[in-house]
Design a protein around this motif. Structure first.
Motif, short mmCIF file in Angstrom:
data_model
loop_
_atom_site.label_atom_id
_atom_site.label_comp_id
_atom_site.label_asym_id
_atom_site.label_seq_id
_atom_site.Cartn_x
_atom_site.Cartn_y
_atom_site.Cartn_z
N VAL A 123 0.84 -1.20 0.00
CA VAL A 123 0.00 0.00 0.00
C VAL A 123 0.88 1.26 0.00
O VAL A 123 0.58 2.23 -0.68
N ASP A 124 1.98 1.22 0.74
CA ASP A 124 2.88 2.36 0.83
C ASP A 124 3.59 2.58 -0.52
O ASP A 124 4.20 1.65 -1.06
N PRO A 125 3.53 3.80 -1.07
CA PRO A 125 4.14 4.06 -2.38
C PRO A 125 5.64 3.76 -2.45
O PRO A 125 6.12 3.22 -3.45
N ASN A 126 6.38 4.07 -1.39
CA ASN A 126 7.82 3.79 -1.40
C ASN A 126 8.09 2.28 -1.39
O ASN A 126 9.00 1.81 -2.07
N GLU A 127 7.30 1.54 -0.63
CA GLU A 127 7.44 0.08 -0.62
C GLU A 127 7.04 -0.51 -1.97
O GLU A 127 7.63 -1.48 -2.44
N PHE A 128 6.02 0.08 -2.61
CA PHE A 128 5.59 -0.37 -3.93
C PHE A 128 6.75 -0.21 -4.92
O PHE A 128 7.09 -1.15 -5.66
N ILE A 129 7.38 0.96 -4.94
CA ILE A 129 8.50 1.21 -5.85
C ILE A 129 9.65 0.26 -5.55
O ILE A 129 10.26 -0.31 -6.47
N GLU A 130 9.93 0.03 -4.28
CA GLU A 130 11.00 -0.90 -3.91
C GLU A 130 10.69 -2.32 -4.39
O GLU A 130 11.57 -3.03 -4.88
N THR A 131 9.43 -2.73 -4.27
CA THR A 131 9.03 -4.06 -4.75
C THR A 131 9.24 -4.19 -6.26
O THR A 131 9.77 -5.20 -6.73
N ILE A 132 8.85 -3.16 -7.01
CA ILE A 132 9.02 -3.19 -8.47
C ILE A 132 10.51 -3.22 -8.82
O ILE A 132 10.93 -3.96 -9.72
N GLN A 133 11.32 -2.47 -8.13
CA GLN A 133 12.75 -2.45 -8.42
C GLN A 133 13.41 -3.78 -8.08
O GLN A 133 14.29 -4.24 -8.79
N THR A 134 12.95 -4.43 -7.01
CA THR A 134 13.46 -5.76 -6.67
C THR A 134 13.04 -6.76 -7.74
O THR A 134 13.84 -7.60 -8.19
N LEU A 135 11.78 -6.67 -8.18
CA LEU A 135 11.28 -7.52 -9.25
C LEU A 135 12.12 -7.31 -10.51
O LEU A 135 12.55 -8.27 -11.15
N GLU A 136 12.39 -6.05 -10.83
CA GLU A 136 13.19 -5.73 -12.02
C GLU A 136 14.58 -6.34 -11.91
O GLU A 136 15.07 -6.97 -12.86
N LEU A 137 15.22 -6.18 -10.78
CA LEU A 137 16.57 -6.70 -10.61
C LEU A 137 16.60 -8.21 -10.81
O LEU A 137 17.44 -8.74 -11.54
N PHE A 138 15.64 -8.92 -10.19
CA PHE A 138 15.61 -10.37 -10.31
C PHE A 138 15.24 -10.83 -11.71
O PHE A 138 15.97 -11.57 -12.36
N TRP A 139 14.07 -10.38 -12.21
CA TRP A 139 13.55 -10.90 -13.47
C TRP A 139 14.30 -10.39 -14.70
O TRP A 139 14.27 -11.03 -15.75
N LEU A 140 14.96 -9.25 -14.60
CA LEU A 140 15.60 -8.70 -15.79
C LEU A 140 17.11 -8.77 -15.76
O LEU A 140 17.75 -8.48 -16.78
N SER A 141 17.71 -9.15 -14.64
CA SER A 141 19.16 -9.27 -14.66
C SER A 141 19.65 -10.63 -14.17
O SER A 141 20.74 -11.05 -14.55
N VAL A 142 18.88 -11.34 -13.37
CA VAL A 142 19.29 -12.64 -12.88
C VAL A 142 18.72 -13.77 -13.74
O VAL A 142 19.42 -14.67 -14.17
N VAL A 143 17.43 -13.69 -14.02
CA VAL A 143 16.73 -14.73 -14.77
C VAL A 143 16.99 -14.58 -16.26
O VAL A 143 17.04 -13.47 -16.78
N ARG A 144 17.14 -15.68 -16.96
CA ARG A 144 17.21 -15.65 -18.43
C ARG A 144 15.79 -15.79 -18.96
O ARG A 144 15.09 -16.74 -18.65
N LEU A 145 15.38 -14.81 -19.77
CA LEU A 145 14.03 -14.83 -20.35
C LEU A 145 14.08 -15.51 -21.72
O LEU A 145 15.04 -15.34 -22.47
N PRO A 146 13.04 -16.28 -22.04
CA PRO A 146 13.05 -17.01 -23.32
C PRO A 146 12.78 -16.07 -24.50
O PRO A 146 12.11 -15.06 -24.38
N ASP A 147 13.37 -16.44 -25.63
CA ASP A 147 13.02 -15.77 -26.88
C ASP A 147 11.70 -16.35 -27.35
O ASP A 147 11.20 -17.32 -26.80
N GLU A 148 11.15 -15.76 -28.39
CA GLU A 148 9.90 -16.25 -28.95
C GLU A 148 10.05 -17.73 -29.34
O GLU A 148 11.07 -18.14 -29.90
#
Length: 150
Positions: A123-148
């Motif tokens: 609910v807290d906007p700062n916590e929301f932004i932190e959650t998105i940034q943590t998601l970004e770090l994990f899903w976009l730099s640690v995980v390999r995403l599949p090509d089509e």
């Protein structure tokens, strides 16, 4: 050289009808270090049209990652998730349910429909932004995403 220098830009589809959550998500990704393009659809029908490249979205890129709210107009997130994961051409796209619902039943249903993750929006906007940034770090730099997948 930063982590972002080694990563191709990512196309993220945010499926969210709440303008405040859209704005916070955009802000979080803008402040992040990973190069990405955030596309926004505001209901389940638009989200499916985007992913299937139909109608006004015929030139849309295939998303590398989908952030999906459950409580959507026209078609809810469960229907969108089920359709994406039932389509051989789209089922490899990681779908992260990003919702205000803390319901255990919603979480179980999402995983049964093959969500790749389930996150409850703070609910807290700062916590929301932190959650998105943590998601970004994990899903976009640690995980390999599949090509089509053909």
């Amino acid at each position: 050289m930063s982590v972002a220098d080694d990563i191709d830009p990512i196309n993220i589809l945010l499926v969210e009808d709440n303008p405040g959550d859209v704005r916070l998500t955009q802000e979080a990704f803008k402040d992040g270090r990973i190069s990405n393009t955030l596309h926004v659809t505001r209901d389940g029908v638009e989200a499916l049209d985007f992913c299937h490249q139909r109608g006004e979205y015929e030139d849309a890129p295939r998303p590398d990652l989908v952030l999906l709210d459950l409580n959507l107009p026209r078609k809810n997130g469960d229907v969108v998730l089920d359709e994406l994961k039932s389509d051989p051409a789209l089922k490899t796209i990681p779908v992260i349910v990003l919702t205000s619902s803390e319901s255990h039943e919603d979480m179980i249903r999402s995983y049964k429909l093959h969500a790749n993750a389930y996150l409850t929006k703070p609910v807290d906007p700062n916590e929301f932004i932190e959650t998105i940034q943590t998601l970004e770090l994990f899903w976009l730099s640690v995980v390999r995403l599949p090509d089509e997948v053909s």
